[in-house]
Design an enzyme around this catalytic site. Sequence first.
Site, PDB file in Angstrom:
ATOM      1  N   SER A  17       0.813  -1.212   0.000  1.00 55.23           N
ATOM      2  CA  SER A  17       0.000   0.000   0.000  1.00 55.23           C
ATOM      3  C   SER A  17       0.852   1.270   0.000  1.00 55.23           C
ATOM      4  O   SER A  17       0.328   2.352  -0.201  1.00 55.23           O
ATOM      5  CB  SER A  17      -0.976   0.026   1.177  1.00 55.23           C
ATOM      6  OG  SER A  17      -0.658  -0.894   2.146  1.00 55.23           O
ATOM      7  N   HIS A  62      -2.849  -2.942  -5.873  1.00 54.16           N
ATOM      8  CA  HIS A  62      -3.178  -2.534  -4.506  1.00 54.16           C
ATOM      9  C   HIS A  62      -4.680  -2.663  -4.269  1.00 54.16           C
ATOM     10  O   HIS A  62      -5.467  -1.876  -4.783  1.00 54.16           O
ATOM     11  CB  HIS A  62      -2.699  -1.092  -4.278  1.00 54.16           C
ATOM     12  CG  HIS A  62      -3.036  -0.568  -2.926  1.00 54.16           C
ATOM     13  ND1 HIS A  62      -3.291   0.755  -2.669  1.00 54.16           N
ATOM     14  CD2 HIS A  62      -3.165  -1.206  -1.731  1.00 54.16           C
ATOM     15  CE1 HIS A  62      -3.567   0.900  -1.381  1.00 54.16           C
ATOM     16  NE2 HIS A  62      -3.506  -0.263  -0.799  1.00 54.16           N
ATOM     17  N   GLU A  77      -5.792  -0.217  -7.248  1.00 49.07           N
ATOM     18  CA  GLU A  77      -4.813   0.685  -7.854  1.00 49.07           C
ATOM     19  C   GLU A  77      -3.797  -0.209  -8.563  1.00 49.07           C
ATOM     20  O   GLU A  77      -3.159  -1.052  -7.926  1.00 49.07           O
ATOM     21  CB  GLU A  77      -4.104   1.530  -6.788  1.00 49.07           C
ATOM     22  CG  GLU A  77      -4.937   2.680  -6.256  1.00 49.07           C
ATOM     23  CD  GLU A  77      -4.193   3.533  -5.218  1.00 49.07           C
ATOM     24  OE1 GLU A  77      -4.355   4.745  -5.227  1.00 49.07           O
ATOM     25  OE2 GLU A  77      -3.447   2.967  -4.395  1.00 49.07           O
ATOM     26  N   ASN A 131      -3.741   6.412  -0.617  1.00 48.98           N
ATOM     27  CA  ASN A 131      -3.167   6.506   0.729  1.00 48.98           C
ATOM     28  C   ASN A 131      -2.322   7.767   0.904  1.00 48.98           C
ATOM     29  O   ASN A 131      -2.212   8.292   2.000  1.00 48.98           O
ATOM     30  CB  ASN A 131      -2.334   5.263   1.047  1.00 48.98           C
ATOM     31  CG  ASN A 131      -3.227   4.104   1.459  1.00 48.98           C
ATOM     32  OD1 ASN A 131      -4.411   4.291   1.732  1.00 48.98           O
ATOM     33  ND2 ASN A 131      -2.671   2.901   1.504  1.00 48.98           N
TER      34      ASN A 131
END
Length: 694
Positions: free
Chosen positions: A426, A447, A459, A497
């Site tokens: 991540s 991800h 992702e 993130n």
Amino acid sequence: MGEPADRIVDVSVADGVARLTMRSGSVNALGRDLRRALAAALDRAAADPDVTAVLLLGQPRAFSAGADITEFKSTEPEVAGAGQPGQADAPDLRALVAQVEDFPKPVIAGITGVALGGGLELAMAAHARIAAPEARLGLPEITLGLIPGAGGTVRLPRLVGPHRALSMILTGKDVTAADALRDGLVDAVAEDPGAPRAVTDAIARVNALPARRTRDREDRIAEAAAAPGTVERLAGAALGKAKDPFAARAAVDAVAAGIEESFDRGLEVEREKFQERLASEESAAQRHLFAAERAARRPAGLDPEAARPVRRAGVVGAGTMGGGIAMALASAGIPVTVVEAERSALDRGLVQVDKNLAVSVSRGSRSEGDAAALRSLITGSLDYGDVADVDLVIEAAYEDLGVKQGIFAALDAVVPPDCILASNTSYLSIDVIAAGTRLRSRVLGLHFFSPANVMPLVEVVRGAATDAAALATGVATARRIGKTPVVVGVCHGFVGNRMLEVRSAQAEQLLLEGALPGQVDRVLKDFGFRMGPFEMGDMAGLDIGWRNRKAEGTTAPVSDALCEAGRFGQKTGAGYYAYDGREGREDPEVERLIVEVSHTQGVTRRDLSDAEILERLLFPMINEGARILAEGIAERAGDIDVIWVKGYNWPAYRGGPLWYAGHVGHGYVAERLRHYAEQTGDATLLPAGFLAGA
Ligand code: 3H9
């Protein structure tokens, strides 16, 4: 000027049945050319004495995907298939639907592929419906911030009853042909809905019915019509859960009017509410997302032809993420081998998969047979040798660079050269993870979001060396397992993130300055998020971040203080809130602790307004989005919006962070960022990227 009518509606007459086959574009969207051609073909069939019945057909992929969304661009009150000026020769969709319902001869809809929105509304106006076994039927308008606008809110309850109708309209989810048959939405399921036998049966059924028009069928709604308030009661819980509360409210009002007042009154209310929703900013935001999601499927440099077939897959790590990813792969029919280092960890992971499946069976979202079939595709192993013949491996191990590099080196040694290697990291750099492999070109990031078997976003991280085959296989696999892939570049935390970190830092800062977790969370929930940052933190657990910060030598004073007091979140019964089970409540001890931390940090606490809290949470992350765009980590603003809506529960009716920034005005966002940069002395808040010049 449009397409020639005979090309988009093919007409053939045999044995007294006129077959009208729609073939407009890839999904038979009911744009003006198709509506015009269909109306003309119906007129001819009405006048033709040799025609005794009409069979309305589509293409194998789609009977029709509904009104043409591209005609919804205008914000004029009267738009898009609902009667536009300058389209005198093309009936609006409502008129076309009425033409079908009032047709003097039986009209049968033969549904193949999807019948969605206006497509299903057209079919519901027919006098009988036959669906192919693989057909899917639904009214997804709510996902566009709309309500069905061509009679769907009044006809569907008459076919399936108010309860089922509300559930379909408020969730926007489609149903299978088998469910449609059970509920009365279709009259028959047939391998070939255009087959003479199926059509003859349907005509006989129509002729046997005293009232063949759906508008005249009152039996399914009689009970609710006799007890006003029933619709409101039935809608109750679903209204609260609807993704677009505004469209949901409007839809329930239309359904209620169609049942409790009259069919015609229902149509009137539906029309009024449809126009109101169509002109709303909430619908504009969701139509933007529809287009953005499709644009995200076409990133620069993607060659879909380069995708390799994935016949078998491997997952490394049987933790929550690994197990979820394995379930997601298996539910698309891909056999998966899950590799773990320790027997106990493997067993725990597989037991968790069993538990998740048992929950979905008990909730009715999966049949026992489906669950068993899915489970049979997942095999556990302690040996990398068992993934030697797979086409794709997804590593979902502990978030530690050394651990991941070790796994990639081990995989690199056993898998064949054309096997794609993906990491579910991540935050970490795909390029660094790939560095120790012989073939860096086959490495990419996939991800997933937790729980991976449920959350729709992936992702797809394109590393510096990732080649066309790896990228295309990653994107294709994500789509195959029903996820929304968005291609992003390498940076710490990628898109989602990285922006979340900025928001978290601001949330922490707000606590120091004077806010409390309950206020901050409430402000975000009022905005439309399902959870606030502190509720989310408590659910995920605060200890991992705390340990990472210690390792990196960084701090988050409030969160650190909570962890030092043993408050790790829900799992310890206390975090930002105190818990009885999963129910959190505000805790005076937390307030005391926060005030103390503010004091230690030398911050004078003050009252913060809800408006400041909202801006301080959202504008800095939007600013980070602007940096991400400027750096080319995301290709388009829409990609960032899709990531936040699909991965972080940003309310769809607010279009995603960058759409929202455009809505409140880039100039305003930039001005407020400058103000907060000055107020806090934090220069990272100064407008960046496209906001810098705004
Ligand atoms: C409505 O009906 C209102 C009425 O109640 C009242 C009116 C008065 N229009 O998704 P895909 C395009 S509201 C125009 O990639 P898939 C799509 O953009 C409508 N275009 O394929 C794409 O174009 P491109 C309610 C449409 O196999 C191409 O078709 N209906 C429409 O993954 C292929 O689509 C809906 O909300 C449309 N209605 O999925 C259904 N639909 O290639 C929306 C699709 O240029 N559509 N396109 O990117 C879907 O859910 C999916 O597209 C579908 C196919 C399941 C049909």
